[in-house]
Scaffold this active site. Structure first.
Site, mmCIF file in Angstrom:
data_model
loop_
_atom_site.group_PDB
_atom_site.id
_atom_site.type_symbol
_atom_site.label_atom_id
_atom_site.label_comp_id
_atom_site.label_asym_id
_atom_site.label_seq_id
_atom_site.Cartn_x
_atom_site.Cartn_y
_atom_site.Cartn_z
ATOM 1 N NE ARG A 90 -3.442 2.454 2.623
ATOM 2 C CZ ARG A 90 -4.409 2.673 3.509
ATOM 3 N NH1 ARG A 90 -4.718 1.740 4.389
ATOM 4 N NH2 ARG A 90 -5.074 3.813 3.512
ATOM 5 C CG ASN A 144 -11.091 -1.358 -1.099
ATOM 6 O OD1 ASN A 144 -12.214 -1.262 -1.586
ATOM 7 N ND2 ASN A 144 -10.777 -0.834 0.073
ATOM 8 C CB CYS A 164 -18.168 -0.088 -0.074
ATOM 9 S SG CYS A 164 -17.124 1.375 0.204
ATOM 10 C CG HIS A 194 -13.848 3.424 -3.100
ATOM 11 N ND1 HIS A 194 -12.596 2.987 -2.739
ATOM 12 C CD2 HIS A 194 -14.666 3.070 -2.069
ATOM 13 C CE1 HIS A 194 -12.659 2.390 -1.550
ATOM 14 N NE2 HIS A 194 -13.915 2.435 -1.136
ATOM 15 C CE1 TYR A 244 -11.337 5.928 -1.406
ATOM 16 C CE2 TYR A 244 -13.545 6.019 -0.473
ATOM 17 C CZ TYR A 244 -12.245 5.563 -0.414
ATOM 18 O OH TYR A 244 -11.849 4.756 0.601
#
Length: 421
Positions: A90, A144, A164, A194, A244
């Protein structure tokens, strides 16, 4: 009823376990299995999970295992919450795109594509093993990028629904602002994972009074501050975009901001170390307050509600999920995966009808869906050119020199996770 959580060693898990304990009248679990290859983390999380159940007098049994096949054997539902490559991957997803002047984020843009490429093959292998263990088991995907992963699962014929926490987060925030019970708030939630907008906020159910104009008039500043978008933008749109959308509506400003501060991954990694130290305390028998800053707020409530509906044990009749479009948004293919309100029961979700969308939203949805098509093809088949095409299609990239540079960096940083590189 047996549930398995793949990625059960996550620091998220006590949030989920707390929900299972509190909401046992909605979802009666006799056995909860936490599955994770990281045995050291799993031991800490599993110990706290058992103490949470004991504190709340939950009669269910909690077991832990690093053996996936054993863990999912006989499970009625399997929740996926894994992160291939961990926080280290990440960290890379959030940093190398900035070198090309593009947003660095773990679920959208170039970083999101990298995560999809690492994740889809792993999830499909897990799902196939779940199907062998129990072909009737439901798979609830919280991993995700949820939209792409859910589409991969559905295309492979799995009984899967994507989940989500964005919608339930809005529901709870709006309920607090309106001073009503969360169950009274129904969202006209439309888009992709998102990439969603709240087109209406209704009281009492899908056909209730739309109080979004009043919400924005009375609480627009608070909503805008939470989204880190200008109040004037919300007033002009007359809707509430998800957080987002900031990556799209303020891309360059976000890139400048991200380049001057530590990554979110670094913050989360530090927080996880603190949480694991807390979980090791044998006196701790409830989720710590720090966990609220980790992310995933209200994930447990959403997961319990969805699992209860899919397993025929109640649950809310209408929930926000990720599932096949099937004509809901007429400008998308039926097998596109969208995030909308749907009626959910043991046969799965059926999206509610959505009124015609403003081109401002429909155009971006169509564009990102085209990117997701190409991203899934790259995840399933590999190849540098497929990665390049997906990046070129993404509205946060869209220029060939950016796409070239990002492709090189993506492949360089993910060689250990991509068998075809």
């Amino acid at each position: 009823m047996k549930l398995a959580v793949v990625g059960g060693g996550s620091t998220y898990t006590p949030e989920l376990v707390d929900g299972f304990a509190r909401l046992r009248d909605t979802l009666a679990i006799s056995e909860l299995v936490l599955v994770d290859p990281a045995a050291d983390r799993l031991e800490l999380v599993g110990g706290l999970a058992r103490r949470i159940f004991a504190r709340q007098d939950h009669p269910g049994k909690i077991t832990t295992t690093s053996d996936l096949d054993a863990g999912v054997q006989g499970a009625d539902a399997v929740l996926l919450q894994l992160r291939v490559g961990g926080q280290a991957a990440r960290e890379q997803d959030e940093t190398w795109p900035l070198e090309c002047g593009c947003v660095g984020q773990e679920t959208t843009g170039a970083g999101g594509l990298a995560k999809a490429l690492r994740t889809v093959p792993v999830v499909l292998d897990i799902a196939e093993r779940v199907r062998r263990a129990n072909p009737d088991a439901w798979i609830i995907d919280f991993t995700n990028p949820v939209g792409i992963v859910t589409r991969a699962l559905l295309q492979a014929g799995h009984k899967a629904v994507g989940l989500c926490n964005v919608a339930i987060g809005f529901q709870r925030k709006f309920a607090a602002l309106l001073d009503v019970a969360p169950g009274e708030v129904h969202l006209d939630h439309v888009g992709l994972n998102h990439l969603t907008w709240e087109l209406g906020v209704r009281l009492g159910g899908p056909g209730g009074e739309n109080v979004l104009p009043r919400l924005l008039a009375e609480h627009g500043d608070a909503v805008a501050d939470d989204l880190r978008l200008p109040r004037t933008l919300l007033d002009r749109l007359g809707v509430v975009p998800s957080y987002y959308l900031r990556y799209f509506y303020a891309h360059d400003a976000v890139v400048r901001e991200l380049a001057t501060k530590p990554s979110r991954a670094a913050e989360v990694a530090a927080m996880e170390r603190q949480l694991l130290d807390m979980y090791a305390d044998p006196a701790l028998d409830e989720k710590p307050e720090l966990l609220a800053k980790r992310g995933g707020a209200f994930y447990s409530e959403a997961a319990v509600d969805l699992a209860a509906s899919l397993l025929g044990n109640g649950g809310s009749p209408v929930q926000v999920v990720n599932t096949y479009n099937n004509g809901t948004l007429p400008f998308l293919a039926d097998d596109a995966v969208i995030e909308v309100q749907a009626r959910v029961d043991k046969d799965g979700p059926v999206p509610l009808a959505v009124p015609g969308l403003d081109p401002l939203y429909a155009g971006l949805i169509a564009n990102v869906t085209a990117y997701e098509d190409l991203a899934l093809e790259a995840a399933l088949r590999g190849g540098r050119d497929r990665v390049f095409r997906a990046l070129l299609a993404h509205p946060l990239v869209g220029q060939y020199d950016y796409a070239e540079g990002l492709t090189d960096r993506l492949l360089a940083h993910n060689r250990e996770h991509l068998s075809w590189v």
